[in-house]
Design a protein around this motif. Structure first.
Motif, PDB file in Angstrom:
ATOM      1  N   VAL A  86      60.389  33.310  39.646  1.00 13.99           N
ATOM      2  CA  VAL A  86      60.639  33.299  38.207  1.00 13.99           C
ATOM      3  C   VAL A  86      59.701  32.328  37.502  1.00 13.99           C
ATOM      4  CG1 VAL A  86      62.327  32.701  36.430  1.00 13.99           C
ATOM      5  CG2 VAL A  86      63.033  34.048  38.402  1.00 13.99           C
ATOM      6  N   ALA A  87      59.473  31.149  38.100  1.00 13.41           N
ATOM      7  CA  ALA A  87      58.593  30.157  37.488  1.00 13.41           C
ATOM      8  C   ALA A  87      57.165  30.681  37.373  1.00 13.41           C
ATOM      9  CB  ALA A  87      58.628  28.854  38.299  1.00 13.41           C
ATOM     10  N   VAL A  88      56.660  31.293  38.434  1.00  8.99           N
ATOM     11  CA  VAL A  88      55.282  31.813  38.414  1.00  8.99           C
ATOM     12  C   VAL A  88      55.136  32.917  37.370  1.00  8.99           C
ATOM     13  CG1 VAL A  88      53.549  33.062  39.746  1.00  8.99           C
ATOM     14  CG2 VAL A  88      54.802  31.180  40.804  1.00  8.99           C
ATOM     15  N   LEU A  89      56.061  33.870  37.375  1.00  9.11           N
ATOM     16  CA  LEU A  89      55.997  34.959  36.404  1.00  9.11           C
ATOM     17  C   LEU A  89      56.138  34.437  34.974  1.00  9.11           C
ATOM     18  CD1 LEU A  89      58.192  37.699  38.154  1.00  9.11           C
ATOM     19  CD2 LEU A  89      55.723  37.792  37.757  1.00  9.11           C
ATOM     20  N   PHE A  92      52.964  32.589  33.764  1.00 13.36           N
ATOM     21  CA  PHE A  92      51.871  33.530  33.491  1.00 13.36           C
ATOM     22  C   PHE A  92      52.103  34.270  32.178  1.00 13.36           C
ATOM     23  CE2 PHE A  92      50.186  37.880  33.782  1.00 13.36           C
ATOM     24  CZ  PHE A  92      48.835  37.606  33.900  1.00 13.36           C
ATOM     25  N   VAL A  93      53.281  34.855  32.019  1.00 17.85           N
ATOM     26  CA  VAL A  93      53.576  35.605  30.799  1.00 17.85           C
ATOM     27  C   VAL A  93      53.683  34.666  29.598  1.00 17.85           C
ATOM     28  CG1 VAL A  93      55.257  37.122  29.662  1.00 17.85           C
ATOM     29  CG2 VAL A  93      54.700  37.457  32.080  1.00 17.85           C
ATOM     30  N   GLY A  94      54.246  33.453  29.821  1.00 17.76           N
ATOM     31  CA  GLY A  94      54.340  32.485  28.733  1.00 17.76           C
ATOM     32  C   GLY A  94      52.976  32.068  28.216  1.00 17.76           C
ATOM     33  N   GLY A 163      66.133  39.605  35.754  1.00 13.91           N
ATOM     34  CA  GLY A 163      67.131  39.167  34.791  1.00 13.91           C
ATOM     35  C   GLY A 163      66.880  37.747  34.307  1.00 13.91           C
ATOM     36  N   GLN A 164      66.586  36.832  35.227  1.00 13.34           N
ATOM     37  CA  GLN A 164      66.295  35.461  34.819  1.00 13.34           C
ATOM     38  C   GLN A 164      64.980  35.372  34.057  1.00 13.34           C
ATOM     39  OE1 GLN A 164      66.482  32.827  38.162  1.00 13.34           O
ATOM     40  NE2 GLN A 164      68.647  33.212  38.575  1.00 13.34           N
ATOM     41  N   PHE A 165      64.008  36.143  34.486  1.00 11.04           N
ATOM     42  CA  PHE A 165      62.712  36.160  33.817  1.00 11.04           C
ATOM     43  C   PHE A 165      62.837  36.572  32.359  1.00 11.04           C
ATOM     44  CE2 PHE A 165      59.275  39.037  32.475  1.00 11.04           C
ATOM     45  CZ  PHE A 165      58.214  38.150  32.407  1.00 11.04           C
ATOM     46  N   SER A 166      63.806  37.428  32.047  1.00 11.66           N
ATOM     47  CA  SER A 166      63.946  37.965  30.693  1.00 11.66           C
ATOM     48  C   SER A 166      64.225  36.894  29.651  1.00 11.66           C
ATOM     49  CB  SER A 166      65.066  39.013  30.657  1.00 11.66           C
ATOM     50  OG  SER A 166      66.332  38.410  30.873  1.00 11.66           O
ATOM     51  N   PHE A 167      64.829  35.768  30.044  1.00 10.00           N
ATOM     52  CA  PHE A 167      65.078  34.707  29.058  1.00 10.00           C
ATOM     53  C   PHE A 167      64.327  33.417  29.377  1.00 10.00           C
ATOM     54  CE2 PHE A 167      68.321  33.949  32.263  1.00 10.00           C
ATOM     55  CZ  PHE A 167      68.429  32.569  32.325  1.00 10.00           C
ATOM     56  N   ILE A 168      64.001  33.181  30.625  1.00  8.49           N
ATOM     57  CA  ILE A 168      63.282  31.958  30.966  1.00  8.49           C
ATOM     58  C   ILE A 168      61.849  32.012  30.470  1.00  8.49           C
ATOM     59  CG2 ILE A 168      62.414  30.564  32.899  1.00  8.49           C
ATOM     60  CD1 ILE A 168      64.972  31.180  34.391  1.00  8.49           C
ATOM     61  N   THR A 169      61.273  33.199  30.408  1.00  9.52           N
ATOM     62  CA  THR A 169      59.904  33.315  29.890  1.00  9.52           C
ATOM     63  C   THR A 169      59.818  32.884  28.435  1.00  9.52           C
ATOM     64  OG1 THR A 169      58.012  34.812  29.712  1.00  9.52           O
ATOM     65  CG2 THR A 169      60.139  35.714  29.141  1.00  9.52           C
ATOM     66  N   THR A 170      60.930  32.972  27.693  1.00 15.45           N
ATOM     67  CA  THR A 170      60.949  32.473  26.323  1.00 15.45           C
ATOM     68  C   THR A 170      60.731  30.968  26.302  1.00 15.45           C
ATOM     69  OG1 THR A 170      62.475  34.227  25.650  1.00 15.45           O
ATOM     70  CG2 THR A 170      62.327  32.301  24.228  1.00 15.45           C
ATOM     71  N   ILE A 171      61.359  30.252  27.227  1.00 11.10           N
ATOM     72  CA  ILE A 171      61.221  28.798  27.290  1.00 11.10           C
ATOM     73  C   ILE A 171      59.781  28.408  27.589  1.00 11.10           C
ATOM     74  CG2 ILE A 171      62.003  26.716  28.463  1.00 11.10           C
ATOM     75  CD1 ILE A 171      64.609  28.192  29.106  1.00 11.10           C
ATOM     76  N   THR A 172      59.187  29.039  28.598  1.00  7.93           N
ATOM     77  CA  THR A 172      57.806  28.709  28.948  1.00  7.93           C
ATOM     78  C   THR A 172      56.850  29.069  27.812  1.00  7.93           C
ATOM     79  OG1 THR A 172      57.498  30.854  30.051  1.00  7.93           O
ATOM     80  CG2 THR A 172      58.270  29.025  31.403  1.00  7.93           C
TER      81      THR A 172
END
Length: 287
Positions: A86-89, A92-94, A163-172
């Motif tokens: 999740v952190a890597v994805l 990158f997307v962030g 699922g976690q990526f869907s909202f954690i990417t907002t933070i990054t």
């Protein structure tokens, strides 16, 4: 002006008392959890029975330590794999999102920015249910239409990561965007004037400037993913991460000091990562 006015001593004392009470409120549960992790008792409660490290290192029942509890260790390993992915994805997307919203100019930019931030205000339970319903409906539809089973849309590790990526990417995205807004665009223009390629400028100038924010965003994403429970609960399969494993242990067995030991381990790990995040974001002294 308020501090120098009449009654400033009382106001200052009241403010300090409030700050003290606030930090006691935050620290008291953590201290309690840490204390019972070292209590030589099979129950995390008073009275104090003596100091022990059994709940960490003992290899026999009934005081099986966390480092010999296979189920807890398996959950820890699953949580680690999910958090890293999740952190890597997310970083990158962030980073891509940061360039899109800082450098890009396109119709509906403000609308899409609000859409990107929206997952932060949606409860994790709602996100988990929505993602599960969408993934299940898509998987069922494809299976009925083409007799093709899409396993990655069924509850399991991949769906948890998505699922976690869907909202954690907002933070990054927000962390890296804030850093990119401070970048002096004239540095890139000077490099272009000297004949540097776009890829070279990105590699040698822009990304090094963003590196502290990217590392900090990655650490935050790792921690948020590792401790996530609400969203993960609806998307998990047979391989349960640590938060779900601990919850299941609490429901079936009840609270035991080994869970306090896990909490101490996680608190120390989170503290170390938070310290690293602060250090990498600290501005270097100018020479």
């Amino acid at each position: 002006m308020l501090i120098r006015g009449t009654g400033s001593g009382a106001a200052s004392a009241l403010f300090r008392l409030y700050v003290l009470a606030f930090f006691i409120f935050l620290a008291a549960p953590l201290l309690a959890a840490g204390m019972f992790a070292f209590n030589d008792s099979q129950f995390p409660s008073l009275p104090w029975q003596g100091f022990t490290l059994d709940w960490f290192f003992n290899d026999t029942e009934p005081k099986l330590g966390m480092f010999h509890d296979r189920r807890l260790l398996r959950g820890l390993n699953v949580s680690f794999m999910i958090a890293v992915a999740v952190a890597v994805l997310s970083v990158f997307v962030g980073t891509c999102n940061a360039f899109l919203f800082v450098r890009g100019n396109f119709p509906g930019k403000n609308f899409f920015y609000i859409l990107m931030v929206l997952p932060l205000v949606i409860p994790g339970v709602i996100l988990g249910i929505s993602i599960l319903a969408l993934a299940s409906n898509v998987a069922n539809g494809v299976e009925e239409a083409f007799s093709l089973e899409l396993e990655f849309l069924r509850p399991g590790l991949l769906l948890v990561i998505l699922g976690q990526f869907s909202f954690i990417t907002t933070i990054t995205s927000l962390v890296i965007t804030a850093r990119l807004k401070k970048f002096d665009i004239s540095l890139e223009e000077a490099a272009f004037n000297l004949g540097a390629s776009r890829a070279g400028v990105l590699r040698t100038i822009t990304l090094p400037f963003l590196r502290p924010a990217m590392i900090a965003a990655g650490i935050v994403a790792f921690l948020v993913s590792f401790e996530n429970f609400n969203t993960t609960l609806f998307l998990v399969g047979s391989d349960a991460p640590l938060t779900i494993t601990m919850y299941d242990r609490m429901v079936k067995v009840g609270s035991t000091p080994v869970l306090n030991a896990v909490s101490v381990f996680l608190m120390l790990g989170s503290g170390v990562l938070a310290l690293i995040s602060l250090l990498v974001q600290r501005d270097k002294p100018k020479t």
